[in-house]
Design an enzyme around this catalytic site. Structure first.
Site, PDB file in Angstrom:
ATOM      1  N   GLU A   1      27.326  34.537  62.579  1.00  0.00           N
ATOM      2  CA  GLU A   1      26.176  35.927  63.062  1.00  0.00           C
ATOM      3  C   GLU A   1      26.615  36.793  62.052  1.00  0.00           C
ATOM      4  O   GLU A   1      25.508  37.479  61.218  1.00  0.00           O
ATOM      5  CB  GLU A   1      26.252  36.101  64.517  1.00  0.00           C
ATOM      6  CG  GLU A   1      25.833  35.307  65.226  1.00  0.00           C
ATOM      7  CD  GLU A   1      26.225  35.067  66.986  1.00  0.00           C
ATOM      8  OE1 GLU A   1      27.243  35.682  67.422  1.00  0.00           O
ATOM      9  OE2 GLU A   1      26.009  34.316  67.768  1.00  0.00           O
TER      10      GLU A   1
ATOM     11  N   GLY B   1      24.453  28.653  70.949  1.00  0.00           N
ATOM     12  CA  GLY B   1      23.943  29.181  72.164  1.00  0.00           C
ATOM     13  C   GLY B   1      22.684  28.959  72.496  1.00  0.00           C
ATOM     14  O   GLY B   1      21.511  29.382  72.848  1.00  0.00           O
TER      15      GLY B   1
HETATM   16  P1  13P Z   1      27.985  29.750  72.330  1.00  0.00           P
HETATM   17  O1  13P Z   1      29.264  29.484  73.279  1.00  0.00           O
HETATM   18  O2  13P Z   1      27.700  30.845  73.814  1.00  0.00           O
HETATM   19  O3  13P Z   1      27.481  28.681  71.833  1.00  0.00           O
HETATM   20  O4  13P Z   1      29.087  30.932  71.572  1.00  0.00           O
HETATM   21  C1  13P Z   1      29.534  29.930  70.234  1.00  0.00           C
HETATM   22  C2  13P Z   1      30.189  31.285  69.283  1.00  0.00           C
HETATM   23  O5  13P Z   1      29.477  31.687  68.849  1.00  0.00           O
HETATM   24  C3  13P Z   1      31.324  31.654  69.392  1.00  0.00           C
HETATM   25  O6  13P Z   1      31.337  32.054  68.925  1.00  0.00           O
END
Ligand code: 13P
Length: 250
Positions: A98, A174
């Protein structure tokens, strides 16, 4: 070589200080006496003082989701490694997808941050992973090798011991789509081979490589019990104490 697994919670931009404290108060009793795995929480910077204070008497480590590569300076909105250390943080994520996607972090910036973290004795978790188009185009191995070699530029085998890598395929973050244990283990093998090429077989064999991307209580065992997978970096399922504790105890 046995590597102690690390189970890490990336809370992203969630929780207030009061909610963070309530999480820790509920979570610590659930993992009391659990020594098989190391545990770390990664809250937003504004939550760090509350979370480090609440975890103080436990073995749960606390870290930042991001740091700047400079030790201080005119960088509005950023958090320095000195500030992180001053509030009791011991770990940091670096180059989360991100950050790469929304904040234009490049392998070069990731590399600078990695040098800063190692210089200050902060445990860095370097995040890498391919996006869906790269996987579908058969470019996963190339992307992972480029991210590893870019991140590790100028890092010596002697300095590399604290480094942790998190493999987080962007298409699994996500989305509820998890890499199968086999897909994840295959990617981890590629990453470990690249680390061996850069820093030697011994460093590579000791380095922890975590998996991240829709890890949940019901898939954690299958993933983490893979020989190549040394723990998990958990987003959504780390926000509730019972769900994160269930993952810790996979
Ligand atoms: P999720 O477990 O919500 O898919 O997110 C993973 C993540 O980006 C952990 O840094």
């Amino acid at each position: 070589m046995s590597r102690k697994a690390l189970i890490a919670a990336n809370w992203k931009m969630y929780k207030t200080p009061a909610e963070a404290k309530a999480f820790v108060d509920a979570f610590l009793p659930l993992v009391a006496g659990h020594t098989r795995d190391a545990i770390a929480l990664f809250p937003s910077p504004v939550l760090l003082p509350a979370v480090t204070a609440a975890c103080n008497a436990s073995s749960v480590a606390v870290g930042a989701q991001n740091i700047h590569f400079a030790e201080e300076g005119a960088y509005t909105g950023e958090t320095s490694i000195i500030q992180l250390k001053a509030v009791g943080g011991t770990h940091t994520l670096i180059g989360h997808s991100e950050r790469r996607q929304y904040f234009a972090e490049t392998d070069e910036i990731v590399n600078k941050k990695l040098h800063t973290a190692l210089k200050h004795g902060i445990v860095p978790i370097v995040c890498i992973g391919e996006v869906l188009e790269e996987r579908e185009a058969g470019r996963t191995a190339t992307v992972l090798k480029t991210q590893v070699s870019g991140a590790f530029a100028g890092i010596t085998p002697e300095a590399a011991a604290p480094i942790v890598i998190a493999y987080e395929p962007v298409w699994a973050i996500g989305t509820g789509k998890t890499a199968t244990p086999e897909i994840a283990a295959d990617a981890h093998g590629i990453i470990r081979a690249e680390v061996a090429k850069l820093l030697g077989a011994e460093v590579a064999a000791a380095m922890r490589i975590l998996y991240g991307g829709s890890v949940k209580p019901d898939n954690a065992t299958a993933l983490i019990s893979q020989e190549e997978i040394d723990g998990a970096l958990v987003g959504g399922a780390s926000l509730k104490p019972d769900s994160f504790a269930a993952i810790v105890k996979y």
